[in-house]
Design an enzyme around this catalytic site. Structure first.
Site, short mmCIF file in Angstrom:
data_model
loop_
_atom_site.label_atom_id
_atom_site.label_comp_id
_atom_site.label_asym_id
_atom_site.label_seq_id
_atom_site.Cartn_x
_atom_site.Cartn_y
_atom_site.Cartn_z
N ASP A 1 0.87 -1.18 0.00
CA ASP A 1 0.00 0.00 0.00
C ASP A 1 0.91 1.24 0.00
OD1 ASP A 1 -1.71 -2.14 0.58
OD2 ASP A 1 -2.93 -1.00 2.01
N LYS B 1 -7.08 3.25 -2.57
CA LYS B 1 -7.38 3.21 -1.13
C LYS B 1 -7.57 4.64 -0.63
CE LYS B 1 -4.92 1.90 3.16
NZ LYS B 1 -3.75 1.16 3.70
N LYS C 1 -10.40 0.17 -1.50
CA LYS C 1 -10.16 -0.08 -0.08
C LYS C 1 -10.40 1.18 0.75
CE LYS C 1 -6.50 -1.40 3.21
NZ LYS C 1 -5.12 -1.96 3.34
#
Length: 259
Positions: free
Chosen positions: A102, A167, A201
């Site tokens: 990430d 995300k 996400k």
């Protein structure tokens, strides 16, 4: 099964159970891995700092849950615009054995009008991840971008540069995932026609079973009920797990964590 129970079971299996605190220790990461194996199923992943990947891998294997994936973070949480550093951190994370990375998008550069550096940074990290069969999630920090146009632009740039997931947040700023930002980001996935290959996400601020139900409902509305599987949807959270387990008849809903 009630609607809340059904959505809670879905959400649990989509969780990236997270600890990203300055005082993290091997013991805390081991405990997190134990928590990821629940009486009603496993979380999709654990999300930890890179240096803890080896102990997490050992723990997950020893407890018989090698399928729980290990996610980590790079360029985190600052989202600086130094491509070389972000790439070096991403390569190091891969070398530690991460299944997923990430990376924080250089959101301040975008706010200042620089679209190119974000594209180049994500593209470089994607190339490193793709070579190692590692998933790349890009954190755009919606709570700092604030404006819909910027959230949309950061999402588009990340997807064009190869993101496997977009995300919302690091969980380290005042405003993290919100239903509004989630909808904008998933609409970009829809509008670009990439829902088969790009996931979403929300992270930070998804704390209750009811929160998770609300976020999943947006995905179901936009893409149908079958889309939000672990390849297309994750929740970045820690305190959420206790609430989901309580909704499913396990535990008291209390959690020591705030992510």
């Amino acid at each position: 099964m009630t609607d809340l129970k059904a959505s809670s079971l879905r959400a649990l299996k989509l969780m990236d159970l997270t600890t990203l605190n300055d005082d993290d220790t091997n013991e805390k990461v081991i405990a997190l891995c134990h928590q990821a194996k629940t009486p009603v199923g496993n979380t999709a992943a654990v999300c930890i700092y890179p240096r803890f990947i080896p102990i997490a891998r050992k723990t997950l294997n020893e407890q018989g849950t090698p399928d729980i994936r290990i996610a980590t973070v790079t360029n985190f949480p600052h989202g600086n615009d130094d491509i070389d550093i972000a790439l070096a951190e991403t390569r190091a994370a891969i070398a530690y054995g991460a299944d997923e990375v990430d990376v924080v998008f250089p959101y301040r550069a975008l706010i200042a009008g620089n679209e190119q550096v974000g594209f180049e940074l994500v593209k470089a990290c994607k190339e490193a991840c793709a070579a190692a069969n590692v998933l790349l999630k890009v954190i755009i920090e919606t709570g700092e971008l604030k404006e819909e146009a910027l959230i949309r632009k950061a999402s588009e740039i990340s997807i064009k540069a190869g993101a496997d997931f977009i995300k919302t947040s690091t969980g380290k700023v005042p405003v993290n995932a919100t239903p509004e930002s989630a909808r904008i980001m998933m609409e970009v996935i829809r509008d670009m026609g990439v829902e088969k290959t790009v996931g979403f996400k929300p992270a930070g601020g998804v704390r209750s079973a009811e929160d998770a139900q609300q976020f999943l409902a947006i995905a179901d509305e936009l893409f149908g009920a079958d889309w939000a599987d672990s390849r297309h949807y994750r929740f970045g959270a820690s305190s959420l797990l206790a609430s989901l387990l309580k909704a499913l008849g396990h535990g008291d809903g209390k959690s020591a964590s705030s992510y």
